[in-house]
Design an enzyme around this catalytic site. Structure first.
Site, mmCIF file in Angstrom:
data_model
loop_
_atom_site.group_PDB
_atom_site.id
_atom_site.type_symbol
_atom_site.label_atom_id
_atom_site.label_comp_id
_atom_site.label_asym_id
_atom_site.label_seq_id
_atom_site.Cartn_x
_atom_site.Cartn_y
_atom_site.Cartn_z
ATOM 1 N N GLY A 19 4.506 -31.766 -3.680
ATOM 2 C CA GLY A 19 4.636 -31.429 -2.263
ATOM 3 C C GLY A 19 3.828 -32.385 -1.415
ATOM 4 O O GLY A 19 2.603 -32.444 -1.520
ATOM 5 N N VAL A 20 4.513 -33.186 -0.606
ATOM 6 C CA VAL A 20 3.830 -34.073 0.348
ATOM 7 C C VAL A 20 3.806 -33.342 1.677
ATOM 8 O O VAL A 20 4.846 -33.117 2.300
ATOM 9 C CB VAL A 20 4.545 -35.426 0.471
ATOM 10 C CG1 VAL A 20 3.876 -36.299 1.529
ATOM 11 C CG2 VAL A 20 4.551 -36.146 -0.877
ATOM 12 N N SER A 68 0.886 -40.912 9.512
ATOM 13 C CA SER A 68 0.870 -42.333 9.180
ATOM 14 C C SER A 68 1.180 -42.554 7.703
ATOM 15 O O SER A 68 2.015 -43.381 7.336
ATOM 16 C CB SER A 68 -0.497 -42.942 9.516
ATOM 17 O OG SER A 68 -0.588 -44.281 9.067
ATOM 18 N N GLN A 69 0.524 -41.790 6.813
ATOM 19 C CA GLN A 69 0.643 -42.034 5.379
ATOM 20 C C GLN A 69 1.838 -41.332 4.732
ATOM 21 O O GLN A 69 2.450 -41.860 3.799
ATOM 22 C CB GLN A 69 -0.638 -41.577 4.669
ATOM 23 C CG GLN A 69 -1.826 -42.498 4.853
ATOM 24 C CD GLN A 69 -1.691 -43.796 4.077
ATOM 25 O OE1 GLN A 69 -1.027 -43.868 3.052
ATOM 26 N NE2 GLN A 69 -2.308 -44.858 4.586
ATOM 27 N N SER A 77 8.937 -33.712 13.408
ATOM 28 C CA SER A 77 9.160 -34.720 12.368
ATOM 29 C C SER A 77 10.263 -34.339 11.389
ATOM 30 O O SER A 77 10.588 -35.124 10.503
ATOM 31 C CB SER A 77 7.857 -34.966 11.593
ATOM 32 O OG SER A 77 6.834 -35.404 12.442
ATOM 33 N N SER A 133 -3.127 -34.237 9.485
ATOM 34 C CA SER A 133 -4.284 -34.892 10.097
ATOM 35 C C SER A 133 -5.580 -34.277 9.587
ATOM 36 O O SER A 133 -5.618 -33.117 9.140
ATOM 37 C CB SER A 133 -4.227 -34.776 11.619
ATOM 38 O OG SER A 133 -4.527 -33.449 12.035
ATOM 39 N N GLN A 190 -6.505 -30.393 8.671
ATOM 40 C CA GLN A 190 -7.033 -29.967 7.373
ATOM 41 C C GLN A 190 -8.263 -29.077 7.559
ATOM 42 O O GLN A 190 -8.412 -28.055 6.872
ATOM 43 C CB GLN A 190 -7.395 -31.184 6.525
ATOM 44 C CG GLN A 190 -6.207 -31.978 6.022
ATOM 45 C CD GLN A 190 -6.616 -33.127 5.115
ATOM 46 O OE1 GLN A 190 -7.632 -33.051 4.429
ATOM 47 N NE2 GLN A 190 -5.823 -34.185 5.098
ATOM 48 N N LYS A 199 -5.713 -48.597 1.027
ATOM 49 C CA LYS A 199 -6.579 -49.295 1.967
ATOM 50 C C LYS A 199 -5.745 -50.023 3.014
ATOM 51 O O LYS A 199 -5.828 -51.238 3.198
ATOM 52 C CB LYS A 199 -7.483 -50.273 1.219
ATOM 53 C CG LYS A 199 -8.393 -49.631 0.189
ATOM 54 C CD LYS A 199 -9.411 -48.694 0.795
ATOM 55 C CE LYS A 199 -9.154 -47.244 0.591
ATOM 56 N NZ LYS A 199 -10.160 -46.358 1.158
ATOM 57 N N ASP A 218 -14.632 -45.377 4.765
ATOM 58 C CA ASP A 218 -13.346 -45.453 5.454
ATOM 59 C C ASP A 218 -13.472 -45.164 6.945
ATOM 60 O O ASP A 218 -12.989 -45.939 7.781
ATOM 61 C CB ASP A 218 -12.358 -44.473 4.817
ATOM 62 C CG ASP A 218 -10.963 -44.602 5.393
ATOM 63 O OD1 ASP A 218 -10.232 -45.519 4.954
ATOM 64 O OD2 ASP A 218 -10.595 -43.816 6.285
ATOM 65 N N GLU A 255 -12.971 -48.298 9.855
ATOM 66 C CA GLU A 255 -11.947 -48.359 10.898
ATOM 67 C C GLU A 255 -12.559 -48.389 12.298
ATOM 68 O O GLU A 255 -11.939 -48.887 13.243
ATOM 69 C CB GLU A 255 -10.964 -47.197 10.745
ATOM 70 C CG GLU A 255 -11.560 -45.829 10.870
ATOM 71 C CD GLU A 255 -10.734 -44.740 10.193
ATOM 72 O OE1 GLU A 255 -9.860 -45.085 9.369
ATOM 73 O OE2 GLU A 255 -10.957 -43.543 10.472
#
Length: 570
Positions: A113-114, A119-120, A151, A185, A189, A236, A299, A303
């Site tokens: 399950g995605v 973005s990812q 979406s 996001s 979460q 990355k 990370d 950024e």
């Protein structure tokens, strides 16, 4: 001191100034977060800001990484040791020739399950689906979204459908999945983690692509349920680049974005192989081990630094500076932004950081040294502040609070200034083979990159993580997007956490370079010869060279046909 005055007793019931329903309501969950976060911050303050966490802040150093020693084994893949500067790390090299091993790596996983479509998620879901199909693995990739999500249609356009059972309501998908890859996001979460954990079936694995949730749970004194595997695979690079390079590397045994991976909890004994299989299926050229804690610190920090925020601030400040020196707006943009994205980062990508300096002529080297010497410490001052804000939990709270304000204050455009309007004109007439390498621009940009590297090394991060978060992601994933369509196209195709941080910190780099670095040059401050020697002899150059050798022979193309859809904020 005089005794405290006793307040007068009220002369009757107080009259509300506003109706009770108009007053701000206190959310008990927010109160718990605030109190627990404060307790956590106070408890950790000694270690979070201890002087020992810093190394001689007065200058650069040819540091040896004092990082945790990462070494792992696999029953499916073949790890190999690589020498990165003065350390040895274990990696797994990817490639499409490893796809036949995916069924074994995903053994026991029939449904993935995605969750989300930011973005990812589009890139990871499509790459996983395509790789597992090619490998003949018995695992279905299903997208989980809120019923009201805008979406849904985008997921359908990418080939996922309710009729085939590959698209559904997010909690239904979570309940049915053996591997839940949580790509909503970071702020979402933090809001929904309890419901997500409760919905997961016994024996399911939680998969993350960022350590943010761990940072949040730590800040409120909570943790992941003990009865589940928790793993992370963290590309990355921004999501669209993960898909583009996967598509563009199909004919050369694969190309993609390097990934770190972490095994936070391994109740099944199979977590490492599943994480490595996930990374191989995404198309990662190589995977290196980290921890969830190390990942989110490097990370979120990266950024806000050279990957997004710092490079934005550098371009804005140099664009104004060059015009003050007599350049036209078009020349100023070419010598600042175009020089970075069209020349400097391309050299770094294939030859390393030091090659930019080595390739300069004598006079240009002196200009580079001037800019580098003046910019390193001002940039490092901001970068150290960012790292402290991230590691203390402050930056995580900033992201969550921004998420709560989003309905009232939506994310706005960041490419409306003269800089980026002129940039559109420059791109229209660009001669790709004749973009200049401005030595002053190179000095400022590389000084900031090296300062970012040093802050991470001083904090104990391994070279693999340092190089990917400070160099490879910048030159191979992000800057190509700025080169193609400007700063907003780069920043806004990243996560909400990245967009938030970039917008917050870019002005700080712009300001400090103007106030401290450029004035030092203009006032004739001497070049710090020791600082330049430290740069020339820095051990990170060996690590970057080793990583360049692992690089696939494919440069990302932002113009090639792709199934991914980039974001443009109107």
């Amino acid at each position: 001191p005089p005794p405290l005055r006793t307040p007068p007793k009220p002369q009757g019931p107080r009259k509300e100034e506003h109706p009770p329903r108009a007053k701000e309501q206190i959310d008990s969950r927010k109160m718990k977060f605030a109190l627990a976060a404060l307790g956590s911050l106070l408890a950790s303050s000694a270690s979070a800001f201890a002087p020992a966490a810093f190394v001689a802040p007065s200058r650069s150093s040819s540091l040896s990484s004092s990082a945790m020693k990462m070494s792992f084994t696999s029953d499916v893949f073949s790890p190999q040791d690589v020498k990165l500067a003065d350390t040895t790390e274990t990696i797994v090299k990817g490639g499409r020739d490893l796809f036949p091993l995916l069924p074994k790596a995903f053994e026991g996983v029939s449904k993935i399950g995605v969750i989300g479509w930011g973005s990812q998620a589009p890139a990871q879901a499509q790459n996983l689906r395509d790789s597992l199909d090619e490998a003949g693995a018995d695992a279905t990739v299903t997208i989980g979204l809120r019923p009201s999500s805008s979406s849904y249609q985008q997921a359908k356009d990418a080939g996922f459908s309710e009729d085939e059972g590959t698209l559904g309501e997010m909690f239904d998908v979570i309940k049915q999945s053996d591997l839940v890859i949580l790509l909503i996001s970071d702020a979402a979460q933090a809001k929904l983690y309890k419901e997500i954990f409760d919905a997961m079936k016994p024996g399911a694995t939680l998969g993350l692509s960022h350590g943010f949730l761990l940072g949040y749970l730590d800040s409120i004194g909570e943790s992941f349920p003990e009865d589940m595997d928790v793993i992370a695979v963290c590309p990355k690079g921004m999501g669209p680049s993960v898909r583009r390079l996967y598509e563009q590397g199909k004919e050369v045994n694969g190309a993609g974005i390097n990934s770190s991976f972490a095994v936070h909890q391994d109740k099944s004994g199979k977590a490492t192989d599943l994480a490595l299989g996930w990374g191989v299926a995404l198309g990662s050229p190589f995977m290196f081990e980290t921890t969830l804690s190390s990942e989110y610190k490097s990370d979120i920090y990266g950024e806000r630094g050279i990957l997004l925020g710092a490079v934005h601030g550098i371009v804005e400040s140099l664009y104004r500076r060059y015009q003050r020196q007599g350049m036209t707006p078009e020349q100023a943009f070419t010598e600042s932004c175009e020089s970075i994205t069209g020349n400097i980062v391309k050299t770094i990508s294939t030859e390393g950081i030091k090659a930019v300096y080595d390739n300069l002529s004598g006079d240009d080297k002196k200009i580079f040294e001037q800019a580098y010497s003046a910019s390193y410490m001002p940039a490092k001052e901001i970068l150290q502040e960012i790292y402290d804000e991230v590691s203390s939990g402050n930056e995580i709270r900033t992201v969550i609070m921004h998420g709560a304000r989003l309905d009232k204050y939506p994310v706005g455009k960041i490419d409306g200034t003269d800089t980026w309007q002129v940039g559109e004109k420059v791109r229209e007439s660009r001669d790709e083979d004749n973009i200049p390498l401005n030595p002053f621009t190179a000095g400022v940009y590389i000084a900031t990159m090296m300062a970012q590297i040093d802050v991470l090394l001083e904090a104990g991060h391994p070279y693999s993580e340092v190089v990917n978060e400070s160099v490879i992601e910048a030159v191979d994933s992000l800057c190509p997007y700025m080169h193609y369509r400007g700063v907003a196209f780069m920043v806004d195709n990243c996560s909400f956490t990245a967009k938030t941080g970039s917008r917050k910190w870019a002005p700080r780099f712009d300001y400090i370079l103007e106030q401290l670095a450029y004035t030092a040059v203009d006032n004739g401050k001497d070049v710090d010869a020791d600082l330049i020697a430290d740069f020339q002899n820095h051990k990170v150059h060996e690590a970057v060279t080793a990583c360049c050798e692992l690089r696939p022979p494919v440069d990302i193309s932002c113009t090639a046909e792709t199934s991914t859809k980039e974001i443009v904020i109107e």
